[in-house]
Design a protein around this motif. Structure first.
Motif, short mmCIF file in Angstrom:
data_model
loop_
_atom_site.label_atom_id
_atom_site.label_comp_id
_atom_site.label_asym_id
_atom_site.label_seq_id
_atom_site.Cartn_x
_atom_site.Cartn_y
_atom_site.Cartn_z
N GLN A 114 38.24 -18.31 -17.72
CA GLN A 114 39.53 -18.95 -17.95
C GLN A 114 40.46 -18.57 -16.81
O GLN A 114 40.62 -17.39 -16.53
CB GLN A 114 40.11 -18.48 -19.29
N HIS A 115 41.04 -19.53 -16.15
CA HIS A 115 41.92 -19.23 -15.02
C HIS A 115 43.38 -19.54 -15.38
O HIS A 115 43.66 -20.23 -16.35
CB HIS A 115 41.51 -20.01 -13.77
N VAL A 116 44.27 -19.01 -14.56
CA VAL A 116 45.69 -19.31 -14.69
C VAL A 116 46.05 -20.19 -13.50
O VAL A 116 45.80 -19.83 -12.35
CB VAL A 116 46.55 -18.02 -14.71
N ASP A 117 46.65 -21.33 -13.78
CA ASP A 117 46.95 -22.33 -12.75
C ASP A 117 48.38 -22.15 -12.22
O ASP A 117 49.34 -22.24 -12.98
CB ASP A 117 46.76 -23.73 -13.33
N PHE A 118 48.49 -21.90 -10.94
CA PHE A 118 49.78 -21.78 -10.27
C PHE A 118 50.05 -22.96 -9.35
O PHE A 118 51.04 -22.97 -8.64
CB PHE A 118 49.82 -20.49 -9.43
N THR A 119 49.17 -23.97 -9.35
CA THR A 119 49.27 -25.03 -8.35
C THR A 119 50.43 -25.99 -8.58
O THR A 119 50.91 -26.59 -7.62
CB THR A 119 47.97 -25.86 -8.29
N THR A 120 50.89 -26.13 -9.80
CA THR A 120 51.97 -27.09 -10.05
C THR A 120 53.29 -26.44 -10.45
O THR A 120 54.35 -26.98 -10.15
CB THR A 120 51.57 -28.11 -11.13
N ASP A 121 53.22 -25.30 -11.12
CA ASP A 121 54.44 -24.66 -11.61
C ASP A 121 54.24 -23.15 -11.60
O ASP A 121 53.60 -22.58 -12.49
CB ASP A 121 54.75 -25.15 -13.03
N GLU A 122 54.79 -22.50 -10.58
CA GLU A 122 54.60 -21.06 -10.41
C GLU A 122 55.16 -20.26 -11.58
O GLU A 122 54.52 -19.32 -12.06
CB GLU A 122 55.25 -20.62 -9.09
N GLU A 123 56.33 -20.62 -12.05
CA GLU A 123 56.92 -19.88 -13.17
C GLU A 123 56.08 -20.01 -14.44
O GLU A 123 55.91 -19.03 -15.17
CB GLU A 123 58.37 -20.31 -13.42
N ARG A 124 55.55 -21.17 -14.69
CA ARG A 124 54.66 -21.35 -15.84
C ARG A 124 53.41 -20.48 -15.67
O ARG A 124 52.92 -19.88 -16.62
CB ARG A 124 54.26 -22.80 -16.01
N GLY A 125 52.92 -20.40 -14.44
CA GLY A 125 51.77 -19.54 -14.16
C GLY A 125 52.08 -18.08 -14.45
O GLY A 125 51.27 -17.38 -15.07
N PHE A 126 53.25 -17.62 -14.01
CA PHE A 126 53.64 -16.23 -14.29
C PHE A 126 53.70 -15.98 -15.79
O PHE A 126 53.21 -14.97 -16.29
CB PHE A 126 54.99 -15.89 -13.67
N ALA A 127 54.31 -16.91 -16.52
CA ALA A 127 54.44 -16.75 -17.97
C ALA A 127 53.07 -16.70 -18.64
O ALA A 127 52.82 -15.86 -19.51
CB ALA A 127 55.28 -17.88 -18.54
N GLU A 128 52.18 -17.59 -18.22
CA GLU A 128 50.83 -17.63 -18.81
C GLU A 128 50.07 -16.34 -18.48
O GLU A 128 49.40 -15.78 -19.33
CB GLU A 128 50.08 -18.84 -18.28
N LEU A 129 50.18 -15.87 -17.26
CA LEU A 129 49.49 -14.65 -16.86
C LEU A 129 49.98 -13.45 -17.65
O LEU A 129 49.19 -12.65 -18.15
CB LEU A 129 49.65 -14.41 -15.36
N LEU A 130 51.27 -13.30 -17.79
CA LEU A 130 51.82 -12.15 -18.51
C LEU A 130 51.39 -12.12 -19.98
O LEU A 130 51.28 -11.04 -20.57
CB LEU A 130 53.35 -12.14 -18.39
N ARG A 131 51.11 -13.27 -20.54
CA ARG A 131 50.63 -13.31 -21.93
C ARG A 131 49.29 -12.59 -22.10
O ARG A 131 48.95 -12.15 -23.19
CB ARG A 131 50.52 -14.75 -22.42
N VAL A 132 48.52 -12.46 -21.00
CA VAL A 132 47.26 -11.72 -21.06
C VAL A 132 47.51 -10.31 -21.61
O VAL A 132 46.70 -9.77 -22.35
CB VAL A 132 46.60 -11.66 -19.66
#
Length: 150
Positions: A114-132
């Motif tokens: 499962q990857h975290v996508d930063f290609t379209t929205d960096e802030e959304r990527g940060f939020a998704e990553l921190l949920r780990v």
């Protein structure tokens, strides 16, 4: 040996992706996470390959910034192979899609994670990553870091 309260995260990246890696590390640290990052942990007169090996042996999680440059990097490949083969990283490798690339060229196994996508929205990527790590993303923490550097 006492368990550490906060996990330590190893960051694997190509040097060409340093600007994104810098932003990522700042966000993770501002949210209370410990990150082993070559730019801040490797210093002159040290055998950097040994330092990287010690960090991989010690850290609890492995983040891999994926980009065309990372796919071509021998060092990112070595770090990923190590993490994939180490029991300590079982279910603790998180690929971060920074730029679209052919991930299979780096590892035939990595696309299954499962990857975290930063290609379209960096802030959304940060939020998704921190949920780990069950950490809630706060823009205020990131903004205060940016303002304090000026």
């Amino acid at each position: 040996m006492a368990a550490r309260l906060r996990p330590e995260i190893f960051l694997s990246h190509a040097h060409q992706d340093r600007a994104f890696a810098d932003r990522l590390v700042a966000v993770l640290r501002r949210h209370g996470l410990r990150v082993w990052y070559s730019r801040t942990h490797l210093v002159g007169a040290k055998r950097w390959h040994d330092e990287i090996g010690r960090a991989l042996d010690r850290c609890d999680w492995c983040l891999v910034i994926l980009s065309p440059e990372a796919v071509k990097s021998d060092w990112v490949s070595r770090e990923v192979v190590y993490a994939l083969n180490a029991e300590r990283y079982r279910d603790r490798i998180v690929p971060l899609l920074y730029k679209r690339c052919r991930v299979r060229r780096l590892s035939w196994v990595l696309p299954e994670y499962q990857h975290v996508d930063f290609t379209t929205d960096e802030e959304r990527g940060f939020a998704e990553l921190l949920r780990v790590w069950n950490v809630r993303y706060s823009r205020a923490r990131v903004r205060s870091t940016t303002r304090s550097r000026r």
